[in-house]
Design a protein around this motif. Structure first.
Motif, short mmCIF file in Angstrom:
data_model
loop_
_atom_site.label_atom_id
_atom_site.label_comp_id
_atom_site.label_asym_id
_atom_site.label_seq_id
_atom_site.Cartn_x
_atom_site.Cartn_y
_atom_site.Cartn_z
N THR A 56 39.35 -26.73 -30.94
CA THR A 56 40.43 -25.72 -32.07
C THR A 56 39.85 -24.45 -31.79
OG1 THR A 56 41.67 -25.68 -33.93
CG2 THR A 56 39.42 -26.36 -33.98
N ASP A 57 40.89 -23.41 -31.77
CA ASP A 57 40.60 -22.19 -32.01
C ASP A 57 41.71 -21.56 -32.57
OD1 ASP A 57 37.92 -21.32 -30.91
OD2 ASP A 57 38.43 -21.34 -28.80
N ALA A 58 41.54 -20.31 -33.39
CA ALA A 58 42.56 -19.74 -34.03
C ALA A 58 42.44 -18.21 -33.54
CB ALA A 58 42.33 -19.99 -35.40
N ALA A 81 45.99 -20.88 -24.19
CA ALA A 81 45.06 -20.67 -22.67
C ALA A 81 43.60 -20.89 -23.22
CB ALA A 81 45.37 -19.33 -22.17
N VAL A 82 43.13 -19.96 -24.23
CA VAL A 82 41.87 -19.96 -24.91
C VAL A 82 41.42 -21.53 -25.30
CG1 VAL A 82 41.93 -17.78 -25.62
CG2 VAL A 82 42.21 -19.49 -27.21
N ASN A 83 42.28 -22.30 -25.69
CA ASN A 83 41.92 -23.78 -26.02
C ASN A 83 41.93 -24.52 -24.57
OD1 ASN A 83 41.79 -24.45 -29.47
ND2 ASN A 83 43.38 -22.81 -28.94
N ALA A 85 40.86 -23.63 -21.91
CA ALA A 85 39.86 -23.29 -21.37
C ALA A 85 38.62 -24.06 -21.81
CB ALA A 85 39.57 -21.72 -21.34
N ASP A 86 38.49 -24.20 -23.11
CA ASP A 86 37.52 -25.02 -23.73
C ASP A 86 37.39 -26.50 -23.19
OD1 ASP A 86 35.95 -23.26 -25.39
OD2 ASP A 86 37.42 -23.18 -26.83
N ILE A 87 38.75 -27.02 -22.86
CA ILE A 87 38.94 -28.46 -22.37
C ILE A 87 38.25 -28.46 -21.08
CG2 ILE A 87 40.55 -30.06 -21.61
CD1 ILE A 87 40.18 -30.10 -24.64
MG LIG Z 1 36.85 -21.43 -27.57
#
Ligand SMILES: [Mg+2]
Ligand SMILES: Nc1ncnc2c1ncn2[C@@H]1O[C@H](COP(=O)(O)OP(=O)(O)OP(=O)(O)O)[C@@H](O)[C@H]1O
Ligand SMILES: Cc1ncc(C[n+]2csc(CCOP(=O)(O)O)c2C)c(N)n1
Ligand SMILES: [Mg+2]
Ligand SMILES: [Mg+2]
Length: 322
Positions: A56-58, A81-83, A85-87
């Motif tokens: 999770t990212d906010a 997209a930022v999440n 990318a973490d996956i």
């Molecule tokens: Mg992140």
């Protein structure tokens, strides 16, 4: 586009929480991995290999985005997209996304629907659905995303598996979003290539699972800056990492923007976040999948990151609260 509050019927406050939910969920197609989509107390999604990757990212208005810099669609895309990318940085493929939105009551409903459409559009790029969410009142807009992913039977690629002798490699762009931030921060809106990179990244999602398949020993996405994020790899793995600047390409566009703004484009490449390139370590050069470029090596020196064998004297990347 959100910089002037709407009045009248088509604001978030006028439509209300449940009208808004209906507006953004009804008729939204879902991929077959969504077994039960939005509308109940929780969604049910397939977990093909029995394990679930979750992150999770906010994004916070004024901290991660400005609605006078970006369209709501771009903010929505970026939040997803930022999440994703973490996956990808775990070597996984995404399976679904849930989203939460906080905003003032005078937010035009169109801003909310466009933002959520941007989220769904980015999710569609990787064939996943927005399977649920939440919407609440707040003084500033906050967009929070949780993404789920599947490892396809492989072990996760963690931050802790690098060992001395490994090659450090990256896939994706570095420094573009930082250049865009510098441009926007000075009140300009062009060149649009760097400005758009700041508004919404284009992470190389498929390169994560490809690196995992190729035997990557550790991996991370570059959210805060290459040196800062390699620092996390180095610390988790208990190793040193040396980055060779002659291996890093500084795109001509970044050179031009740097010259125009009196900034060093190599600093953007080394420390700029938000492009969400993937950085990983591999046992040998021949393991690197297509699109990955060697930029340094894992060394036995003290834990941390050096640049051309020396400590980097400036900030290594973004940190909230400092
Ligand atoms: Mg992140
Ligand atoms: N409040 C929290 N509770 C539990 N774990 C947390 C919390 N905040 C962060 N973490 C965990 O700390 C680790 C690092 O978090 P961080 O947000 O720096 O990673 P990231 O999402 O890869 O980076 P970025 O936020 O810059 O995209 C992650 O595993 C994250 O889940
Ligand atoms: C309006 C505005 N001001 C500054 C920035 C720059 N910025 C914000 S967060 C971040 C790093 C990643 O954050 P996180 O660690 O939360 O993922 C960066 C480089 C921006 N994008 N928008
Ligand atoms: Mg995070
Ligand atoms: Mg990350």
């Amino acid at each position: 586009m959100g910089d002037s509050p709407a009045s009248g019927a088509d604001t978030v406050a006028a439509i209300g929480e449940f009208g808004l939910i209906r507006r953004v969920t009804e008729g939204t197609p879902q991929p077959s991995t969504t077994l039960l989509g939005p509308g109940d107390d929780a969604a049910v999604v397939a977990a093909p290999d029995g394990r679930v990757v979750v992150t999770t990212d906010a994004l916070v208005e004024g901290v991660h985005f400005r609605l006078d810099w970006s369209t709501p669609t771009q903010v929505g895309r970026k939040a997803v997209a930022v999440n994703l990318a973490d996956i990808a940085a775990m070597g996984a493929v995404p399976t679904s996304v849930v989203v939460a939105l906080a905003c003032p009551g005078d937010t035009p409903a169109a801003v909310v629907t466009e933002l959520l459409e941007g989220m769904a559009a980015e999710a569609r790029r990787v064939h996943v659905g927005v399977v649920g969410g939440d919407m609440v009142r707040a003084d500033n807009m906050v967009v929070s995303v949780t993404a789920l992913g599947d490892l396809g039977g492989r072990p996760p690629v963690t931050r802790s598996g690098a060992s001395p002798g490994d090659i450090v490699a990256v896939c994706g762009r570095l420094g573009w979003a930082a250049a865009g931030l510098a441009v926007l921060g000075r009140g300009f809106r062009s060149p649009v290539s760097v400005v758009n990179a700041q508004r919404c990244p284009d992470p190389p999602y498929a390169a994560g699972p490809a690196a995992a398949l190729a035997g990557a020993t550790s991996m991370i996405d570059v959210s805060d800056g290459l040196l800062a994020d390699l620092g996390h790899l180095a610390e988790s793995s208990g190793v040193g990492i040396d980055v060779q600047t002659d291996r890093l390409t500084v795109a001509e566009r970044l050179v031009d923007v740097g010259a125009a703004l009196g900034a060093d484009p190599m600093h953007w490449v080394l420390t700029g976040g938000e492009d969400h390139a993937l950085a990983a370590t591999f046992r040998s050069l021949s393991d690197l999948p297509e699109g990955w470029c060697p930029i340094g090596s894992v060394v036995t020196s003290e834990v941390g990151v050096t640049v051309d064998g020396l400590p980097y004297e400036r900030e290594a990347g973004w940190q909230h609260w400092t």
